[in-house]
Design an enzyme around this catalytic site. Structure first.
Site, PDB file in Angstrom:
ATOM      1  N   ASP A 122      23.628  33.456  50.476  1.00 44.37           N
ATOM      2  CA  ASP A 122      24.971  34.026  50.625  1.00 44.37           C
ATOM      3  C   ASP A 122      25.239  35.061  49.533  1.00 44.37           C
ATOM      4  OD1 ASP A 122      25.453  32.125  52.687  1.00 44.37           O
ATOM      5  OD2 ASP A 122      27.576  32.073  52.149  1.00 44.37           O
ATOM      6  N   TYR A 129      20.357  17.986  50.820  1.00 47.32           N
ATOM      7  CA  TYR A 129      21.108  17.686  52.043  1.00 47.32           C
ATOM      8  C   TYR A 129      20.499  16.434  52.679  1.00 47.32           C
ATOM      9  CZ  TYR A 129      23.164  22.379  51.711  1.00 47.32           C
ATOM     10  OH  TYR A 129      23.836  23.503  51.300  1.00 47.32           O
ATOM     11  N   LYS A 142      15.513  24.172  38.550  1.00 43.88           N
ATOM     12  CA  LYS A 142      16.489  23.781  37.526  1.00 43.88           C
ATOM     13  C   LYS A 142      15.899  22.559  36.828  1.00 43.88           C
ATOM     14  CE  LYS A 142      20.256  24.091  35.188  1.00 43.88           C
ATOM     15  NZ  LYS A 142      20.427  25.218  34.221  1.00 43.88           N
ATOM     16  N   ASP A 145      20.584  29.136  37.689  1.00 42.88           N
ATOM     17  CA  ASP A 145      21.747  29.809  37.092  1.00 42.88           C
ATOM     18  C   ASP A 145      21.358  31.218  36.642  1.00 42.88           C
ATOM     19  OD1 ASP A 145      20.100  28.445  35.321  1.00 42.88           O
ATOM     20  OD2 ASP A 145      21.711  27.700  34.044  1.00 42.88           O
ATOM     21  N   ASP A 149      20.486  27.939  50.120  1.00 42.47           N
ATOM     22  CA  ASP A 149      21.746  28.175  50.825  1.00 42.47           C
ATOM     23  C   ASP A 149      22.652  29.072  49.990  1.00 42.47           C
ATOM     24  OD1 ASP A 149      23.804  28.016  52.612  1.00 42.47           O
ATOM     25  OD2 ASP A 149      24.290  25.913  52.218  1.00 42.47           O
TER      26      ASP A 149
END
Ligand code: NAI
Ligand code: MG
Length: 351
Positions: free
Chosen positions: A248, A137, A187, A220, A244
Site C-alpha cells: 500500500d 494472518y 524485523k 521500519d 500487505d
C-alpha cells in the site's frame, strides 16, 4: 480457439465499477488475440451477507474450482465488520487454492505525479512479493475473559519452513528474470523467533540463486527507504503483514492506490489463481462512477499473462502507459475530472 473460464466476483462498493471496466478492456484484447473469455458472475459480497448471513454459499470454493481464474473487485462495507468480510471470502479463497504468493507490481508511469520529489517515472519499477497464506494472518489464538478487566487476546504468528521456502523460491526466481536484486523485509531484532527463522531461510534460498544480489532490511527502515529512494528496489519479499503494508505504501509512492494491481498466485497451477486490485471498496466514492479502473485493468492483464496470453497482457500494459503518458484524461484520484467510463473509453481507443 483458446477459451478461459473466468469467475467474476465484483464484490462491494467500487469493486463492481472497476471490474466491469476491466471486462470491457479484456473483451477488446481477446477478440484481437484470438481467444475467448467465458465469464460467470457471482454476487458474493457484504450485501449477500446482509441477506443470507454469509459472504458466499457453503459450496462457494467448489463453484470457483472449475474456473481457470478468479477476477475480484473489492469487498467491504461500513455496516459489516471488516474481519467478517475478509475472512468470509478473500482469505478462504486464498487458502483453499493455495495462493501463497501475492504479487504486487509497482510502477511510476510517465504522466503520473508521485507525491515524492525523489520518485522518477521509469526508475520506480518493482514488485512486492507478499507471503499470502500464513505468517501473522493466522487463525491460531483466541480471546479470554471477555468483558472482564483482565480480558485478553492472543494471536500466534505461524512461519513454516515449507511455507516460507516456497514464497522465497518464487521471489528469487522472479528476481532472476527481472533486475537480479532482492530485498527481504524483516524485523529480526525485535521479533526474536519467527523473523530470525525467516532470515535463515532467506540465506538458505540465496545460496541456490547465486546470480541474485540480495539484502535484508528491517521493516521500519525499509518503510522509510521506500519513501527516500523508491528507485532502488527490484523484488521485495515480505511476510503476510509486512507485504500487505509495504505494497500500500508503494502504491501511494507510485501516485495512487487506484492503480495498484495484485495477483494471488498458485504457482503450481493446481488451483485457480485470483486477481484483484490492491484497493478496497472505497465507500467514500462508491456509486459516483469516478473510481480509477487501472488497478482492476492491470490485475486483468496479470490474469491474462498467467493464463498464457502474454501478448494480450502486454497490449493492455502498453495502452495503460500510453493513456497516462499521451493524454490528460485522468480520474479524480490522479487530479483529473474523468469518470471511470470516460477513462476506460480513452484506454479502449488506444487499444
Ligand atoms: P480503500 O482502498 O477502499 O480506500 C482508501 C482510499 O483510497 C479512499 O479514499 C478511496 O476513495 C481511495 N481509493 C481506493 N481505490 C480507489 C480507486 N480505484 N480510485 C480512486 N480512489 C480510490 O481502503 P479503506 O477505506 O481502508 O477500506 C474500505 C473498505 O474496503 C473496508 O471495508 C476494507 O475492509 C475493504 N478493503 C477490501 C480489500 C479487498 O477487497 N481486497 C482491500 C482493502 C480494503
Ligand atoms: Mg492491504
Amino acid at each position: 480457439m483458446n477459451n478461459h473460464r473466468i469467475a467474476l466476483i465484483p464484490g462491494d462498493g467500487i469493486g463492481a465499477e472497476v471490474v466491469h471496466a476491466a471486462c470491457r478492456v479484456l473483451d477488446a484484447v481477446s477478440s484481437r488475440h484470438g481467444f475467448t473469455l467465458d465469464y460467470q458472475e457471482f454476487d458474493w459480497s457484504c450485501q449477500r451477507y446482509a441477506r443470507h448471513g454469509a459472504m458466499m454459499p457453503e459450496d462457494g470454493i467448489d463453484r470457483l474450482r472449475e474456473h481457470d481464474a478468479v477476477l475480484l473487485g473489492a469487498v467491504g462495507s461500513p455496516d459489516v465488520p471488516d474481519h467478517v468480510s475478509l475472512w468470509g471470502l478473500l482469505i478462504p479463497i486464498r487458502r483453499a487454492f493455495r495462493q501463497y504468493v501475492n504479487l504486487r507490481p509497482i510502477r511510476l508511469f510517465e504522466g503520473v505525479q508521485s507525491p515524492l520529489r525523489t520518485a522518477v517515472p521509469g526508475e520506480v519499477d518493482f514488485v512486492v512479493v507478499r507471503e499470502n497464506v500464513e505468517g501473522e494472518y493466522s487463525e491460531i489464538g483466541g480471546r479470554l475473559n471477555r468483558g472482564f478487566p483482565d480480558e485478553m487476546a492472543v494471536q500466534e504468528a505461524v512461519f513454516t519452513r515449507a511455507g516460507v521456502t516456497r514464497v522465497l523460491t518464487f521471489a528469487f526466481r522472479l528476481a532472476e528474470r527481472r533486475g537480479g536484486r532482492l530485498t527481504s523485509a524483516t524485523k529480526s531484532n525485535g521479533i526474536v523467533h519467527t523473523l530470525p527463522f525467516w532470515d535463515q531461510l532467506v540465506a538458505e534460498r540465496a545460496a541456490h540463486h547465486p546470480d541474485v544480489v540480495w539484502e535484508q532490511e528491517h521493516i521500519d527502515a525499509l518503510a522509510a527507504k521506500f519513501v527516500l529512494r523508491p528507485g532502488h528496489y527490484d523484488v521485495v519479499v515480505g511476510s503476510n503483514l509486512f507485504g500487505d503494508i509495504l505494497s500500500d505504501l508503494a502504491a501511494a509512492v507510485a501516485g495512487s492506490i487506484g492503480i495498484a494491481p495484485s495477483a494471488n498466485l498458485n504457482p503450481e497451477r493446481e488451483h485457480p489463481s485470483m486477481f484483484e486490485p490492491v484497493h478496497g471498496s472505497a465507500p467514500d466514492i462508491a456509486g459516483r462512477g469516478i473510481a480509477n479502473p487501472l488497478g482492476a485493468v492491470w490485475s486483468a492483464a496479470l490474469m491474462l499473462d498467467h493464463l498464457g496470453e502474454e501478448q494480450a497482457a502486454a497490449d493492455i500494459e502498453k495502452a495503460m502507459a500510453a493513456v497516462l503518458a499521451g493524454t490528460d484524461v485522468r480520474t479524480p484520484d490522479l487530479g483529473g475530472t474523468a469518470s471511470t467510463a470516460e477513462f476506460t473509453d480513452a484506454l479502449l481507443a488506444l487499444l
